[in-house]
Design a protein around this motif. Structure first.
Motif, PDB file in Angstrom:
ATOM      1  N   GLN A  38       0.658  -1.239  -0.003  1.00 57.29           N
ATOM      2  CA  GLN A  38      -0.031  -0.089   0.059  1.00 57.29           C
ATOM      3  C   GLN A  38       0.964   1.256   0.106  1.00 57.29           C
ATOM      4  O   GLN A  38       1.822   1.209   0.709  1.00 57.29           O
ATOM      5  CB  GLN A  38      -0.965   0.131   1.052  1.00 57.29           C
ATOM      6  CG  GLN A  38      -2.053  -0.995   1.045  1.00 57.29           C
ATOM      7  CD  GLN A  38      -3.102  -0.688   2.246  1.00 57.29           C
ATOM      8  OE1 GLN A  38      -2.854  -0.413   3.300  1.00 57.29           O
ATOM      9  NE2 GLN A  38      -4.481  -0.937   1.887  1.00 57.29           N
ATOM     10  N   ASP A  40       0.528   5.488   0.592  1.00 54.69           N
ATOM     11  CA  ASP A  40      -0.509   6.466   1.000  1.00 54.69           C
ATOM     12  C   ASP A  40       0.238   7.817   0.324  1.00 54.69           C
ATOM     13  O   ASP A  40       1.252   7.991   0.763  1.00 54.69           O
ATOM     14  CB  ASP A  40      -0.396   6.497   2.617  1.00 54.69           C
ATOM     15  CG  ASP A  40      -1.294   7.729   2.968  1.00 54.69           C
ATOM     16  OD1 ASP A  40      -1.707   8.553   2.517  1.00 54.69           O
ATOM     17  OD2 ASP A  40      -1.589   7.765   4.232  1.00 54.69           O
ATOM     18  N   LEU A  41      -0.567   8.305  -0.835  1.00 50.23           N
ATOM     19  CA  LEU A  41      -0.349   9.421  -1.348  1.00 50.23           C
ATOM     20  C   LEU A  41       0.304  10.783  -0.550  1.00 50.23           C
ATOM     21  O   LEU A  41       0.500  11.811  -1.118  1.00 50.23           O
ATOM     22  CB  LEU A  41      -1.101   9.969  -2.332  1.00 50.23           C
ATOM     23  CG  LEU A  41      -1.162   8.585  -3.646  1.00 50.23           C
ATOM     24  CD1 LEU A  41      -2.110   8.914  -4.603  1.00 50.23           C
ATOM     25  CD2 LEU A  41       0.102   8.476  -4.424  1.00 50.23           C
ATOM     26  N   ASN A  71       1.805   7.154 -12.695  1.00 55.55           N
ATOM     27  CA  ASN A  71       0.505   7.887 -12.688  1.00 55.55           C
ATOM     28  C   ASN A  71       0.202   8.214 -14.169  1.00 55.55           C
ATOM     29  O   ASN A  71       0.988   8.918 -14.763  1.00 55.55           O
ATOM     30  CB  ASN A  71       0.727   9.087 -11.772  1.00 55.55           C
ATOM     31  CG  ASN A  71      -0.733   9.788 -11.716  1.00 55.55           C
ATOM     32  OD1 ASN A  71      -1.376   9.911 -12.566  1.00 55.55           O
ATOM     33  ND2 ASN A  71      -0.737  10.835 -10.623  1.00 55.55           N
ATOM     34  N   ASP A  75      -5.465  10.370 -12.033  1.00 47.72           N
ATOM     35  CA  ASP A  75      -6.096   9.627 -11.225  1.00 47.72           C
ATOM     36  C   ASP A  75      -6.062   8.233 -11.497  1.00 47.72           C
ATOM     37  O   ASP A  75      -6.681   7.296 -10.952  1.00 47.72           O
ATOM     38  CB  ASP A  75      -7.407  10.481 -11.021  1.00 47.72           C
ATOM     39  CG  ASP A  75      -8.322   9.869  -9.948  1.00 47.72           C
ATOM     40  OD1 ASP A  75      -7.542   9.909  -8.722  1.00 47.72           O
ATOM     41  OD2 ASP A  75      -9.345   9.702  -9.875  1.00 47.72           O
ATOM     42  N   PHE A  77      -3.677   4.893 -12.051  1.00 49.52           N
ATOM     43  CA  PHE A  77      -2.279   4.478 -11.983  1.00 49.52           C
ATOM     44  C   PHE A  77      -2.110   3.097 -12.344  1.00 49.52           C
ATOM     45  O   PHE A  77      -2.936   2.366 -12.435  1.00 49.52           O
ATOM     46  CB  PHE A  77      -2.181   4.479 -10.385  1.00 49.52           C
ATOM     47  CG  PHE A  77      -2.032   5.601  -9.560  1.00 49.52           C
ATOM     48  CD1 PHE A  77      -0.911   6.454  -9.430  1.00 49.52           C
ATOM     49  CD2 PHE A  77      -3.376   6.295  -9.494  1.00 49.52           C
ATOM     50  CE1 PHE A  77      -1.050   7.763  -8.843  1.00 49.52           C
ATOM     51  CE2 PHE A  77      -3.443   7.429  -8.762  1.00 49.52           C
ATOM     52  CZ  PHE A  77      -2.214   8.403  -8.606  1.00 49.52           C
ATOM     53  N   SER A 136      -5.570  -0.638  -7.147  1.00 48.21           N
ATOM     54  CA  SER A 136      -6.726   0.122  -6.767  1.00 48.21           C
ATOM     55  C   SER A 136      -6.265   1.272  -6.136  1.00 48.21           C
ATOM     56  O   SER A 136      -5.554   1.509  -5.206  1.00 48.21           O
ATOM     57  CB  SER A 136      -7.510  -0.907  -6.287  1.00 48.21           C
ATOM     58  OG  SER A 136      -7.127  -1.427  -5.168  1.00 48.21           O
ATOM     59  N   LYS A 137      -7.168   2.328  -6.070  1.00 47.55           N
ATOM     60  CA  LYS A 137      -7.313   3.466  -5.353  1.00 47.55           C
ATOM     61  C   LYS A 137      -8.441   3.728  -4.370  1.00 47.55           C
ATOM     62  O   LYS A 137      -9.573   3.664  -4.920  1.00 47.55           O
ATOM     63  CB  LYS A 137      -7.294   4.751  -6.305  1.00 47.55           C
ATOM     64  CG  LYS A 137      -6.614   6.089  -5.469  1.00 47.55           C
ATOM     65  CD  LYS A 137      -6.530   7.069  -6.657  1.00 47.55           C
ATOM     66  CE  LYS A 137      -5.784   8.448  -5.928  1.00 47.55           C
ATOM     67  NZ  LYS A 137      -6.728   9.417  -5.628  1.00 47.55           N
ATOM     68  N   SER A 138      -8.358   3.930  -3.190  1.00 48.75           N
ATOM     69  CA  SER A 138      -9.288   4.287  -2.335  1.00 48.75           C
ATOM     70  C   SER A 138      -8.719   5.747  -1.499  1.00 48.75           C
ATOM     71  O   SER A 138      -8.051   5.326  -0.828  1.00 48.75           O
ATOM     72  CB  SER A 138      -9.528   3.150  -1.201  1.00 48.75           C
ATOM     73  OG  SER A 138     -10.696   3.431  -0.500  1.00 48.75           O
ATOM     74  N   ASP A 140      -6.672   8.586  -0.640  1.00 42.79           N
ATOM     75  CA  ASP A 140      -5.288   8.672  -1.160  1.00 42.79           C
ATOM     76  C   ASP A 140      -4.438   7.672  -1.019  1.00 42.79           C
ATOM     77  O   ASP A 140      -3.210   7.623  -0.896  1.00 42.79           O
ATOM     78  CB  ASP A 140      -4.990   9.959  -0.279  1.00 42.79           C
ATOM     79  CG  ASP A 140      -5.297  11.192  -0.783  1.00 42.79           C
ATOM     80  OD1 ASP A 140      -5.766  11.247  -2.055  1.00 42.79           O
ATOM     81  OD2 ASP A 140      -5.136  12.235  -0.130  1.00 42.79           O
ATOM     82  N   LEU A 142      -3.114   3.716  -2.572  1.00 45.23           N
ATOM     83  CA  LEU A 142      -3.016   2.949  -3.448  1.00 45.23           C
ATOM     84  C   LEU A 142      -2.645   1.587  -2.914  1.00 45.23           C
ATOM     85  O   LEU A 142      -1.629   1.322  -2.116  1.00 45.23           O
ATOM     86  CB  LEU A 142      -1.994   3.197  -4.587  1.00 45.23           C
ATOM     87  CG  LEU A 142      -2.046   4.534  -5.284  1.00 45.23           C
ATOM     88  CD1 LEU A 142      -0.766   5.028  -6.108  1.00 45.23           C
ATOM     89  CD2 LEU A 142      -3.259   4.807  -6.119  1.00 45.23           C
TER      90      LEU A 142
END
Length: 147
Positions: A38, A40-41, A71, A75, A77, A136-138, A140, A142
């Motif tokens: 994971q 965290d952006l 990226n 939005d 990735f 997948s993105k939820s 911020d 990934l």
């Protein structure tokens, strides 16, 4: 007659099922290796992923030689195995990021991080695209995986 209809329905259902290939690896040079990571952006370490065209190399997040995250559109990735897909992993097979390309030092192969395709194939030889991992993105965060 009823059994025949049930059998026909079962066959149709069986052949109409669509498997999700994201994360399945059909490359003979790249062994399957667990990827579950994971990002965290919000963390400064990943600032390069905040804009379209940004990328990062994750060396210890799983896979054979780590993986790249790219990226594509701000939005959307993509995640790619960092080991060159066109030979057995070796000392020179860990690719590096050069702009929007991944390059392999072994043969100077160049791959697009936007689609994983080899951009400079050798004529007459079979080549493979980069191995793609599910992402997948939820919010911020990934999540990159292959399972």
């Amino acid at each position: 007659m009823k059994r025949f209809l049930i059998l026909c329905c079962a066959v149709v259902c069986l052949f109409s099922c669509n498997s999700d290939d994201g994360g399945n690896n059909n490359n003979p040079y790249i062994p399957n290796a667990l990827v579950q990571f994971q990002i965290d952006l919000d963390f400064p370490l990943y600032d390069n992923l905040r804009f379209a065209g940004g990328s990062i190399f994750i060396p210890n997040g799983g896979g054979v030689r780590g993986f790249f995250v790219f990226n594509l559109s701000g939005d959307q990735f993509l995640a790619w195995e960092a080991s060159c897909p066109n030979h057995i992993p070796s000392n020179c097979s860990t690719m590096t990021i050069v702009g929007v390309l991944a390059t392999c030092a072994c043969e100077d192969y160049e791959y697009s991080l936007a689609n994983g395709q080899l951009l400079n194939p050798v004529e007459g030889s079979d080549t493979f695209p980069m191995v793609n991992y599910r992402i997948s993105k939820s919010g911020d965060v990934l999540t990159i995986s292959n399972n």
